[in-house]
Design a protein around this motif. Sequence first.
Motif, PDB file in Angstrom:
ATOM      1  N   GLY A  90       0.789  -1.226   0.000  1.00  0.00           N
ATOM      2  CA  GLY A  90       0.000   0.000   0.000  1.00  0.00           C
ATOM      3  C   GLY A  90       0.817   1.270   0.000  1.00  0.00           C
ATOM      4  O   GLY A  90       0.244   2.365  -0.110  1.00  0.00           O
ATOM      5  N   ALA A  91       2.118   1.163   0.143  1.00  0.00           N
ATOM      6  CA  ALA A  91       2.941   2.379   0.148  1.00  0.00           C
ATOM      7  C   ALA A  91       2.938   3.013  -1.237  1.00  0.00           C
ATOM      8  O   ALA A  91       2.869   2.325  -2.266  1.00  0.00           O
ATOM      9  N   CYS A  92       3.025   4.320  -1.261  1.00  0.00           N
ATOM     10  CA  CYS A  92       2.995   5.041  -2.524  1.00  0.00           C
ATOM     11  C   CYS A  92       4.366   4.996  -3.196  1.00  0.00           C
ATOM     12  O   CYS A  92       5.398   4.979  -2.531  1.00  0.00           O
ATOM     13  N   ILE A  93       4.349   4.997  -4.525  1.00  0.00           N
ATOM     14  CA  ILE A  93       5.568   5.010  -5.322  1.00  0.00           C
ATOM     15  C   ILE A  93       5.786   6.425  -5.831  1.00  0.00           C
ATOM     16  O   ILE A  93       4.948   6.985  -6.550  1.00  0.00           O
ATOM     17  N   GLY A  94       6.911   7.024  -5.443  1.00  0.00           N
ATOM     18  CA  GLY A  94       7.235   8.366  -5.907  1.00  0.00           C
ATOM     19  C   GLY A  94       8.123   8.319  -7.122  1.00  0.00           C
ATOM     20  O   GLY A  94       9.057   7.528  -7.192  1.00  0.00           O
ATOM     21  N   VAL A  95       7.817   9.177  -8.117  1.00  0.00           N
ATOM     22  CA  VAL A  95       8.585   9.219  -9.362  1.00  0.00           C
ATOM     23  C   VAL A  95       9.112  10.630  -9.554  1.00  0.00           C
ATOM     24  O   VAL A  95       8.345  11.600  -9.533  1.00  0.00           O
ATOM     25  N   ASN A  96      10.407  10.759  -9.741  1.00  0.00           N
ATOM     26  CA  ASN A  96      11.009  12.054  -9.989  1.00  0.00           C
ATOM     27  C   ASN A  96      10.470  12.639 -11.296  1.00  0.00           C
ATOM     28  O   ASN A  96      10.207  11.900 -12.251  1.00  0.00           O
ATOM     29  N   PRO A  97      10.303  13.953 -11.360  1.00  0.00           N
ATOM     30  CA  PRO A  97       9.771  14.570 -12.592  1.00  0.00           C
ATOM     31  C   PRO A  97      10.547  14.198 -13.848  1.00  0.00           C
ATOM     32  O   PRO A  97       9.983  14.194 -14.952  1.00  0.00           O
ATOM     33  N   SER A  98      11.816  13.857 -13.715  1.00  0.00           N
ATOM     34  CA  SER A  98      12.607  13.487 -14.891  1.00  0.00           C
ATOM     35  C   SER A  98      12.112  12.202 -15.542  1.00  0.00           C
ATOM     36  O   SER A  98      12.468  11.913 -16.693  1.00  0.00           O
ATOM     37  N   LEU A  99      11.325  11.409 -14.806  1.00  0.00           N
ATOM     38  CA  LEU A  99      10.793  10.138 -15.326  1.00  0.00           C
ATOM     39  C   LEU A  99       9.263  10.162 -15.336  1.00  0.00           C
ATOM     40  O   LEU A  99       8.612   9.142 -15.106  1.00  0.00           O
ATOM     41  N   GLU A 100       8.675  11.302 -15.639  1.00  0.00           N
ATOM     42  CA  GLU A 100       7.223  11.490 -15.453  1.00  0.00           C
ATOM     43  C   GLU A 100       6.393  10.430 -16.173  1.00  0.00           C
ATOM     44  O   GLU A 100       5.379   9.961 -15.663  1.00  0.00           O
ATOM     45  N   GLU A 121       9.307  10.598   3.568  1.00  0.00           N
ATOM     46  CA  GLU A 121       9.143   9.472   4.488  1.00  0.00           C
ATOM     47  C   GLU A 121       7.884   8.669   4.207  1.00  0.00           C
ATOM     48  O   GLU A 121       7.792   7.495   4.563  1.00  0.00           O
ATOM     49  N   SER A 122       6.888   9.274   3.553  1.00  0.00           N
ATOM     50  CA  SER A 122       5.634   8.562   3.290  1.00  0.00           C
ATOM     51  C   SER A 122       5.752   7.608   2.114  1.00  0.00           C
ATOM     52  O   SER A 122       4.867   6.775   1.894  1.00  0.00           O
ATOM     53  N   LEU A 123       6.828   7.739   1.335  1.00  0.00           N
ATOM     54  CA  LEU A 123       6.988   6.904   0.142  1.00  0.00           C
ATOM     55  C   LEU A 123       7.601   5.552   0.484  1.00  0.00           C
ATOM     56  O   LEU A 123       8.443   5.438   1.380  1.00  0.00           O
ATOM     57  N   GLY A 124       7.197   4.532  -0.276  1.00  0.00           N
ATOM     58  CA  GLY A 124       7.826   3.224  -0.139  1.00  0.00           C
ATOM     59  C   GLY A 124       8.953   3.039  -1.127  1.00  0.00           C
ATOM     60  O   GLY A 124       9.962   2.400  -0.842  1.00  0.00           O
ATOM     61  N   VAL A 125       8.777   3.604  -2.337  1.00  0.00           N
ATOM     62  CA  VAL A 125       9.758   3.473  -3.419  1.00  0.00           C
ATOM     63  C   VAL A 125       9.931   4.830  -4.076  1.00  0.00           C
ATOM     64  O   VAL A 125       8.958   5.592  -4.215  1.00  0.00           O
ATOM     65  N   PHE A 142      17.352   7.351   2.481  1.00  0.00           N
ATOM     66  CA  PHE A 142      16.024   6.797   2.180  1.00  0.00           C
ATOM     67  C   PHE A 142      16.107   5.274   2.064  1.00  0.00           C
ATOM     68  O   PHE A 142      15.298   4.537   2.642  1.00  0.00           O
ATOM     69  N   VAL A 143      17.124   4.817   1.317  1.00  0.00           N
ATOM     70  CA  VAL A 143      17.300   3.370   1.167  1.00  0.00           C
ATOM     71  C   VAL A 143      17.727   2.747   2.489  1.00  0.00           C
ATOM     72  O   VAL A 143      17.198   1.707   2.906  1.00  0.00           O
ATOM     73  N   LYS A 144      18.647   3.380   3.172  1.00  0.00           N
ATOM     74  CA  LYS A 144      19.186   2.812   4.406  1.00  0.00           C
ATOM     75  C   LYS A 144      18.083   2.603   5.448  1.00  0.00           C
ATOM     76  O   LYS A 144      18.100   1.630   6.213  1.00  0.00           O
ATOM     77  N   ARG A 145      17.099   3.506   5.465  1.00  0.00           N
ATOM     78  CA  ARG A 145      16.003   3.386   6.436  1.00  0.00           C
ATOM     79  C   ARG A 145      14.971   2.344   6.033  1.00  0.00           C
ATOM     80  O   ARG A 145      14.083   2.027   6.816  1.00  0.00           O
ATOM     81  N   GLY A 146      15.050   1.847   4.786  1.00  0.00           N
ATOM     82  CA  GLY A 146      14.108   0.806   4.377  1.00  0.00           C
ATOM     83  C   GLY A 146      13.404   1.066   3.081  1.00  0.00           C
ATOM     84  O   GLY A 146      12.617   0.224   2.623  1.00  0.00           O
ATOM     85  N   GLY A 147      13.646   2.203   2.451  1.00  0.00           N
ATOM     86  CA  GLY A 147      12.984   2.509   1.186  1.00  0.00           C
ATOM     87  C   GLY A 147      13.561   1.736   0.023  1.00  0.00           C
ATOM     88  O   GLY A 147      14.654   1.173   0.098  1.00  0.00           O
ATOM     89  N   GLY A 148      12.812   1.736  -1.075  1.00  0.00           N
ATOM     90  CA  GLY A 148      13.277   1.093  -2.297  1.00  0.00           C
ATOM     91  C   GLY A 148      13.619   2.142  -3.336  1.00  0.00           C
ATOM     92  O   GLY A 148      12.932   3.159  -3.466  1.00  0.00           O
ATOM     93  N   LEU A 149      14.690   1.939  -4.084  1.00  0.00           N
ATOM     94  CA  LEU A 149      15.141   2.897  -5.092  1.00  0.00           C
ATOM     95  C   LEU A 149      15.205   2.214  -6.454  1.00  0.00           C
ATOM     96  O   LEU A 149      15.899   1.209  -6.619  1.00  0.00           O
TER      97      LEU A 149
END
Length: 913
Positions: A90-100, A121-125, A142-149
């Motif tokens: 259910g975590a939201c996926i954030g996309v940088n504007p460069s990859l819109e 912090e609200s993003l999962g990836v 972000f990755v070190k705390r548990g996020g996905g890149l």
Amino acid sequence: MATTPAAAFQALMNGVTTWDTPTGPVPSELLLIGEAAFPVMVNDKGQVIIAASSYGHGRLVVVAHEAYLMHAPLAPFLANAVHWLCPFLGACIGVNPSLESLVKLLQDTGVKAQVESEPGESLGVYCINAYNDSMTEKLIQFVKRGGGLLIGGQAWYWASQHGHDNVLSKFPGNRVTSVAGVYFTDTYGDRSHFKVSKQVPKIPLHVRCGEDLRKDQEQLLEGISELDIRTGGVPSQLLVHGALAFPLGLNDSLGCFLAAAHYGRGRVVLAAHEGLLCAPKMGPFLLNAVSWLARGQTGKVGVNTRLKNLCPLLSGHGLECALEPHLTRDVSVYCCVAYTDKEAKELQEFVAEGGGLLIGGQAWWWASQNPGQSALANFPGNIILNCFGLSILARTLNPGCFPTPTPEMRSYHFRKALSEFQAALSHGGKDLEKSCLAKLREDGAAFLQIPAEGVPAYASFHRLLRKMLLRSGLPAVSKENPVARDSCEATMLCLATELAHSGTDCSQLVQRLGTCASSLQPLEHSITVEINGTNPGNGDSWLSTGLYLLEGQNAEVSLSEAAASAGLKVQIGCHTDNLTNAKKLSRAPVVTHQCCMDRTEKSLSCLWGGLLYVIVPKGSQLGPVSVTIRRAVPAPYYKLGKTSKEEWRRCLQGNPAPWGELATDNIILTVPTAKLQALEDPEPLLRLWDEMMQAVARLAAQPFPFCRPERIVADVQISAGWMHSGYPIMCHLESVQELINESGMRSKGLWGAIHELGHNQQRHGWEFPPHTTEATCNLWSVYVHETVLGIPRARAHPALSPPEREKRIKAHLGKGAPLSDWSVWTALETYLQLQEAFGWEPFTQLFADYQTLLGLPKDKAGKMNLWMKKFSEKVQKNLVPFFETWGWPIQKEVADGLAHLPPWQGNPTRVPH
């Protein structure tokens, strides 16, 4: 949650049956060095184009061109990627504007994605291209705390604009992905064919990129013409195995004692002994090292309290230093020893995120205290260092003063050498230099000891090597077809042996050799053997199981919890001589393998097969132990007093294992089964052997039966001589017939074998090397021949015929009895003259006395004088004139102390000659 690389790969590839990549964009090849990194997409040239890894609590998927992240046909894979990267449902996926355009692509697959300017912090990836260097720290944390890149880009164009020698360290994407061991390179990735693999693809052995590590070597060695490592300690040798690791200090055999590596955003310098980090004579190098490690940062240097002498050395040159018991985050460079792994994870993250680590230590002492354990796998320093591509070996290196290595020497690299070796085998290319082949054998054998299970960086190497050896085929080495020590064939034998020891299935390698045991089939049912786990002796004891493991097969061994914690080992094979230094090989250099039974169940193998033994450590009080073994075959085994003639006959029927054993409580003979076939009843032979062993024990004043039986093992080739002493005593196959021929032993004697048994009775206190090394052992040969076999000394060996003895005595005494010539038969003559005058009893008494004597002299003259004094006291004669005649260095105070004893009227040296 897929945690292992294999499970992660399956999750990433779920439903992906083809790689439909865009035709225009040219990707970069990815370089993978981290232990967590693994390939996902690999082209038919072996280049990695998509990879995955983890760092801290999070994960990364790295794609070698950002266009792949916006290519609709790759949507199934990209959806899998964000699902795998996402730490919770259910975590939201954030996309940088460069990859819109990626947003809609993901949304169309049902993924909740949205444009976000940075990872919150609200993003999962978070998904981003590899060209933005403004968010480096945010992305890492972000990755070190548990996020996905999910990150994509190529570095070849950036390198053309900013310099190819900076791509690994300065390309924006690498400043992030490198912490997880993944790098974009400036090498073009081939786009012609991508195959969907069913398992984690192999990581290439050698990846070329523009970054030139020679500049790092030059910076670290600037202004230094020699490296004097005579600092009071014995260094280990270092293994340089990482793609971004390189040697700095080498001896003339390419033995490494200083090395360095890039890792993530940081750097490491390793010394093969901590003494090298505190020696003033190493000052210029240490200053270069700290400067290189700091990468221009101005933070202070933290020095662990165990290297306190390093602090004044650095601070004296204007560096800000602080003694620290532990790593602190306010240092740019940290200096420590390699003897504890308590901070391993913290040190690895410190380096990955840009820190410099100066570390030193040797592993040979640890290895001596932890027999049976691999230093590569378990030495604390290697638990820290292996991931950096550097390791400390248990092998030592002689300290000396070495010139800085030439560029040619510095260019040696294990991976590059193996890649060239692979090409030579595949295409019949040029042979490698002999020095490189020798180094490749050593490095490969060591590298294979690093545990590979679940680590693609190491497992890939195992798979590549296995494929290489299968493709070329192992040489069928034998006495009739020997191979040269410095040949490609010898290197193949060595690497194949260690590959099998690592647990890799190598059964196909030996199937093609058609060995003598190839027609046998392993038993699927279990066999339980009872062994005596008590060993009161002074050395480890091999206990025969009567079983044989076939070539290339795995044996499953199980025992109780109590036994698993008692230090037992299982050994495959008895031919323990290491032939690495032999000029010609009639078999592989190492054909045995030991494994610690520290778990109740283990699977173990040895490429060459062999008899199975349980090794009981000295001092063990374990008592009776049951050991259950599956997938072995019975081997001929006869135990005096236990095996009946009928049981022995059944042992030899059919198609038995190729090696068998004849055993008493005091001696075990290991010989080819073919030589045993004609031995219908071993009892008379073994009773004679026991009589001889009793005589050996009697002269040595040792208990009988022996605490552990002596062993004699025949081999196609041994490491020294016609026979040599030890446990086991080793002999050539040509000696087998005389060992098992009772009538021949009684009529012709058995000088050689008893000579080696005599060596095993020699003791430091009454041995005077080099003079008596090959002399006093022959006392047992004479004694056994005369008291058991009834063969007088004059017939027992040609050198003891009266004319030969007389000639030898006259020649030696005629020269003035120089001590330098007093050895072998000449030295034996001194003892024989004493024995002929006073009998064997004084010798037996003295051998008994020496077992409890304390404070024995350490120097040769002192030891010789003590022996003369004690022998004189035993026989109550002043033997000073006798020993003086023989050239012994008699001390005046000893001679004066014996002056009260009556002279020896029968002194044979008084007779004119």
